[in-house]
Design a protein around this motif. Structure first.
Motif, mmCIF file in Angstrom:
data_model
loop_
_atom_site.group_PDB
_atom_site.id
_atom_site.type_symbol
_atom_site.label_atom_id
_atom_site.label_comp_id
_atom_site.label_asym_id
_atom_site.label_seq_id
_atom_site.Cartn_x
_atom_site.Cartn_y
_atom_site.Cartn_z
ATOM 1 N N HIS A 254 0.858 -1.188 0.000
ATOM 2 C CA HIS A 254 0.000 0.000 0.000
ATOM 3 C C HIS A 254 0.895 1.240 0.000
ATOM 4 O O HIS A 254 1.970 1.235 0.620
ATOM 5 N N LEU A 255 0.420 2.283 -0.657
ATOM 6 C CA LEU A 255 1.131 3.556 -0.638
ATOM 7 C C LEU A 255 0.505 4.466 0.406
ATOM 8 O O LEU A 255 -0.708 4.711 0.389
ATOM 9 N N TRP A 256 1.332 4.970 1.298
ATOM 10 C CA TRP A 256 0.882 5.891 2.331
ATOM 11 C C TRP A 256 1.385 7.291 1.979
ATOM 12 O O TRP A 256 2.571 7.489 1.688
ATOM 13 N N VAL A 257 0.487 8.256 1.999
ATOM 14 C CA VAL A 257 0.823 9.635 1.687
ATOM 15 C C VAL A 257 0.643 10.463 2.951
ATOM 16 O O VAL A 257 -0.467 10.567 3.491
ATOM 17 N N GLY A 258 1.762 11.045 3.441
ATOM 18 C CA GLY A 258 1.715 11.855 4.642
ATOM 19 C C GLY A 258 1.608 13.324 4.309
ATOM 20 O O GLY A 258 2.289 13.823 3.402
ATOM 21 N N TYR A 259 0.754 14.027 5.034
ATOM 22 C CA TYR A 259 0.477 15.431 4.765
ATOM 23 C C TYR A 259 0.949 16.302 5.928
ATOM 24 O O TYR A 259 0.990 15.853 7.081
ATOM 25 N N PHE A 260 1.242 17.535 5.585
ATOM 26 C CA PHE A 260 1.586 18.516 6.609
ATOM 27 C C PHE A 260 0.299 19.025 7.264
ATOM 28 O O PHE A 260 -0.545 19.649 6.622
ATOM 29 N N GLY A 261 0.115 18.689 8.555
ATOM 30 C CA GLY A 261 -1.040 19.138 9.317
ATOM 31 C C GLY A 261 -2.332 18.450 8.961
ATOM 32 O O GLY A 261 -3.405 18.908 9.385
ATOM 33 N N ALA A 262 -2.318 17.362 8.212
ATOM 34 C CA ALA A 262 -3.574 16.717 7.790
ATOM 35 C C ALA A 262 -3.504 15.198 7.833
ATOM 36 O O ALA A 262 -4.253 14.520 7.140
ATOM 37 N N GLY A 263 -2.620 14.632 8.644
ATOM 38 C CA GLY A 263 -2.594 13.191 8.828
ATOM 39 C C GLY A 263 -2.004 12.433 7.667
ATOM 40 O O GLY A 263 -1.082 12.889 6.984
ATOM 41 N N VAL A 264 -2.580 11.244 7.399
ATOM 42 C CA VAL A 264 -2.037 10.342 6.391
ATOM 43 C C VAL A 264 -3.182 9.596 5.722
ATOM 44 O O VAL A 264 -4.245 9.370 6.326
ATOM 45 N N GLU A 265 -2.969 9.224 4.450
ATOM 46 C CA GLU A 265 -3.938 8.403 3.726
ATOM 47 C C GLU A 265 -3.219 7.209 3.119
ATOM 48 O O GLU A 265 -2.074 7.322 2.666
ATOM 49 N N ARG A 266 -3.948 6.075 3.113
ATOM 50 C CA ARG A 266 -3.405 4.850 2.525
ATOM 51 C C ARG A 266 -4.171 4.532 1.247
ATOM 52 O O ARG A 266 -5.408 4.507 1.245
ATOM 53 N N PHE A 267 -3.434 4.264 0.166
ATOM 54 C CA PHE A 267 -4.040 3.944 -1.120
ATOM 55 C C PHE A 267 -3.657 2.525 -1.534
ATOM 56 O O PHE A 267 -2.509 2.105 -1.358
#
Length: 948
Positions: A254-267
């Motif tokens: 899975h690809l995890w995308v980390g954001y500045f001030g907005a948590g993380v999403e898994r695709f």
């Protein structure tokens, strides 16, 4: 460097009301030097590393070790890590300097001063090492790459202006950076080929560029933009509302995308649809997502340190805790829950909604969802049959306070209460009742009915005839009975693990006997797997392994994501298993993949001898004073710290010793060879051997050293040999002198014998002849002449006896016997009224006497006979020779004379007796004379002799 104690008592899973995931948070408040964490990384040994703005931290799951300026880390702001093929952990620092960690130390690269002069204000964005061991670093802002070879030589490669560059270093590794600012980039240069790009509008920007190879493509992020490169072209894929500061991949791709001030999403795929997010970090700046070797997730943030989520498959839900659950049951449309206030509820299969609630007034005791959808439920006052909606259909007659319901293969419902056993049809009509006192649980299995009482378990036929008690389990407190096969049941107990009874054969499993718990509170079957709720969490066991007796088990504990430790109840739906705890429930997928680690990794921290470090090699040679051994060790595991350690010395100890803590101490070891053996286990059933390939050889003190002992023995042998040789030489010289003296004595004896024979003997013979001639010429009396002649003949005979003794080296006993025989004969010829008895020489044949012995014995016998005749007036004399038990000769001369009193046996005035005793002493003998008036005399001579 700081060493931290175990986190067992300090860091606990934090549960927020409504929170679905178990997690731990490590921050500045608990053991991290800062809550601003830029990367979390797991090295090849399994350690977790944290890069912060105040140093780096190494973590094994229990102990923290911090490295900062005090440990040689000049630049304490560390953005990330890179582990090369040589086991060096490189640090990506704020100032761009090159450091790495190796064998517990921070080491500056050889070219560090040269690098610093090149970096200026640029930030090192990434690093990688190629196949020739050349380290490549990519820098932002000024936009260049730098390489460092093994000798410390550096090279700089400037990149195009306003370009983000991605250069391949090895097969699956690139370095990424940019020249300019993150907002004015117009192209991406991949392996020196340029591709134009257009960035999203300039807002909420970051200076972080990231890439990941995923699904056969390269994904590149900068600011709020995510691009995809398929090998031919670069295209935008995603524009986020928040700057992207991390791209991570987990072990399930899975690809995890980390954001500045907005948590993380898994695709899950490249459509970037239906992302999975984690609510607890929805407002945090996520810098890394790492899935460790135990399948747990680590998420680093810039605000709140690191979040550890041991298992994303498990979801926890709190339950109102003012009323405790009294029972649960699996149903087609969810999970039934009853409590002690009489409330019966149905939770939907997903576990996130209560579909209906039924008030039954009294505490609920037991629940069953039948195959026809009807619900059988009992309080401590009444029992009911309800519809699947919770509506009452009827009350069950003749029963209440039912402890357990069970449905047989025909759909009939069996119930057990304190008074007996009841059988109902699927419509709730009573078919049968039988007496059974104080029953708690019931199970139908084939044609048998199994019933558990307060203790023990019994079975009978369907009419409750021929009840048989299982004697082996009569003292067990049975919690649940489950079918696991044809004529095979599983019996869970409180306090004694579980048992299987298959075709009458009982097998038992407890702590230290094939299982990891003693208390089984609940059991559930999910397809071919048996789940057990214990005091130590959940256990999953393949049913086939239970039947073979070789358990194949997996575990879930609070550390690995459960709501708690003690599992009170289990229930299942088509997709989930629900484990109920005091205050909460955990939802577990029936096809769960992640469990507690059963193989924590052992690692050696230190070995000291007499509290001093020792150089480790396969064989460690120690002095006899170096006999206090200390072994420090640890384990790498993040979801299982329940580890038992045992140890012993190979080939020295049969019994294992368990150890508390992480140190093994041996004190005052005797000289010898020692090879420590360390085993460890997380269930006290399956033991693993720790890697400890060291043999300690403690030499003995010099006085116990083998070489010293050999030298000492050789020296003693030489001294003894020298002494013996000198002794032998002395004895030889003495023997030579004695031999010479004996030869001279022999020669002198022969000369004396010859002189006695030739001179005195011939003269006595001449005198004897002269007397006979003179007596004829003078006409002397014949009687007087005859007496004179006899005395001369006796003198000649005694002279010959003396010559006989003196002229020999040894004399046989037979010769002495013959001489004594001659004495008795001569006396008897002269004195006709004297009777001699000389006993035969029976066991004295073959004895040898030396001349002194022979002469002295002969003279003693002669003197004794003369005394018996002259003074004793004896007319009977007995002479005998006997061999004693210790080879001594016993000579007796016994007469029947007038004897004498004991007072006259004194030597005073009796020269004959004195001479006899003197002669006995000369041959080391003893002379005893026994006599009394008118009772005769017994002369006994005892002296040592030797056999032929």
């Amino acid at each position: 460097m700081k060493y931290f104690l175990s986190i067992f008592f300090s860091v606990v899973a934090i549960h927020i009301q409504g929170q679905e995931l178990t997690y731990k948070n490590y921050s500045e408040q608990n053991y991290l030097p800062s809550s601003e964490v830029y990367q979390v990384f797991q090295d090849r040994s399994g350690f977790i590393w944290f890069a912060t703005d105040n140093g780096i931290v190494k973590f094994d799951g229990a102990n923290f070790e911090t490295f900062d300026k005090s440990n040689g880390l000049v630049d304490h702001v560390v953005f990330g890590f890179y582990e090369d093929n040589f086991g060096r952990l490189w640090l990506r620092t704020y100032l761009g300097e090159a450091f790495y960690y190796k064998n517990g130390k921070i080491v500056a690269a050889k070219s560090d001063n040269k690098i610093y002069s090149q970096v200026n204000k640029s930030l090192c964005n990434s690093m990688a090492m190629d196949s020739t061991a050349v380290m490549c670093l990519a820098y932002n802002m000024e936009g260049f790459e730098m390489t460092i070879d093994s000798l410390g030589s550096i090279k700089r490669y400037d990149k195009p202006n306003r370009a983000l560059f991605l250069d391949q270093v090895s097969k699956n590794e690139y370095v990424i950076g940019y020249n300019g600012t993150s907002t004015n980039l117009t192209s991406i240069v991949i392996n020196r080929k340029s591709y134009p790009i257009k960035l999203a509008e300039k807002r909420n920007n970051s200076q972080v560029a990231r890439y990941k190879i995923w699904k056969g493509k390269i994904f590149i992020s900068i600011n709020r933009n995510l691009f995809q490169f398929d090998g031919k072209k670069v295209k935008p894929i995603l524009i986020s509302d928040h700057p992207i500061i991390d791209l991570s991949l987990d072990k399930e791709n899975h690809l995890w995308v980390g954001y500045f001030g907005a948590g993380v999403e898994r695709f899950s795929d490249t459509t970037f649809s239906a992302p999975y997010s984690i609510p607890i970090i929805k407002d945090k700046s996520v810098t890394t997502v790492l899935q460790d070797n135990e399948m747990g997730f680590w998420i680093s943030t810039l605000e709140k340190g690191v979040f550890y989520l041991p298992n994303l498959e498990l979801h926890n839900y709190p339950i109102e805790n003012e009323v405790k659950l009294s029972g649960v049951a699996s149903a087609e449309n969810g999970v039934l829950m009853g409590n002690y206030k009489g409330k019966l509820s149905l939770m939907n299969p997903s576990g996130n909604e209560i579909k209906w609630t039924k008030e039954l007034k009294y505490p609920i005791v037991s629940i069953l969802s039948a195959s026809n959808g009807h619900i059988f439920v009992s309080t401590n006052s009444e029992a009911f049959m309800l519809s699947d909606k919770g509506n009452e259909i009827k009350k069950l007659s003749s029963t209440r306070n039912i402890k357990k319901f069970n449905e047989d293969r025909s759909g009939n419902i069996w119930a057990i209460d304190p008074l007996g056993i009841h059988k109902f049809n699927s419509g709730g009509d009573l078919l049968f009742s039988g007496k059974f006192d104080l029953g708690k649980s019931i199970l139908t299995s084939g044609d048998k009915i199994w019933v558990a009482g307060l203790t023990g378990i019994s079975f009978a036929d369907s009419l409750l005839r021929n009840i048989h008690n299982v004697e082996e389990l009569k003292n067990d407190k049975v919690s649940e009975i489950v079918n696991i096969g044809s004529d095979c049941i599983l019996v869970g107990t409180i306090g004694n693990g579980f048992h299987t009874i298959c075709n009458g054969v009982i097998s038992s499993f407890q702590i230290n006997h094939g299982f990891m718990a003693n208390n089984i509170y609940s059991i559930a079957k999910v397809d071919s797997v048996i789940w057990m709720g214990t005091e130590n969490g959940l256990v999953s066991i393949w049913m086939s392994s239970i039947l073979t007796g070789k358990l194949k088990m997996e575990y879930l504990t609070k550390d690995s994501g459960l709501f708690g430790e003690k599992v009170n109840f289990l229930a299942k739906t088509s997709e989930y298993l629900y484990a109920f705890f005091n205050g909460g429930v955990t939802q577990i997928p029936c096809n769960i993949k992640s469990f507690s680690s059963q193989k924590p990794k052992f690692y050696l921290k230190s070995i000291t001898v007499n509290n001093l470090p020792v150089e480790l090699k396969n064989k460690v040679n120690l002095d006899y004073t170096e006999n206090n051994l200390r072994i420090g060790f640890g384990f790498i595991s993040f979801n299982n710290r329940q580890i038992t350690v045992r140890h012993k010395f190979e080939n020295k100890n049969k019994l294992w010793n368990t150890v508390d803590g992480s140190v093994i101490n041996y004190y005052a070891l005797s000289p010898g060879s020692y090879m420590p053996v360390v085993d460890y286990s997380s269930d006290q059933t399956n033991w693993m051997k720790a890697s400890l390939p060291y043999q300690f050889l403690i030499s003995p003190p010099w006085w116990e050293n083998l070489y010293f002992r050999i030298t000492l023995v050789v020296t003693i042998v030489l001294i003894v040999m020298l002494f013996l040789k000198m002794r032998l030489n002395t004895l030889k010289m003495k023997q030579d002198k004695e031999r010479e003296a004996q030869q001279k004595l022999k020669e002198e004896k022969e000369r004396i014998s010859q002189d006695l024979h030739d001179n005195i003997g011939s003269h006595l013979s001449s005198i004897n002849l002269g007397i006979l001639q003179l007596s004829k010429e003078l006409g002397l009396s014949h009687e007087k002449v005859e007496n004179l002649n006899q005395n001369i003949n006796v003198a000649i005979l005694e002279l010959r006896n003396t010559i006989w003794a003196v002229n020999k080296n040894e004399i046989l006993m037979e010769e002495l016997y013959d001489r004594v025989k001659n004495i008795t004969w001569r006396v008897s010829q002269t004195l006709k009224d004297i009777h001699f008895e000389l006993l035969p020489l029976n066991n004295g044949s073959g004895l040898k006497l030396n001349p002194m012995q022979a002469v002295n014995v002969y003279r003693i016998i002669q003197e004794a006979i003369n005394n018996a005749l002259t003074h004793g007036k004896a007319n009977k004399i007995l002479v005998s020779f006997q061999i004693g038990p210790t080879h001594e000769m016993l000579v007796n001369i016994i007469d029947n004379g007038i004897g004498f009193s004991n007072s006259t046996t004194s030597d005073n005035g009796h020269y004959g007796l004195r001479n006899m005793k003197k002669r006995a002493a000369e041959i080391s003998g003893q002379l005893a004379i026994t006599s009394s008036s008118q009772q005769g005399t017994d002369v006994q001579l005892t002296f040592p002799c030797y056999l032929k």
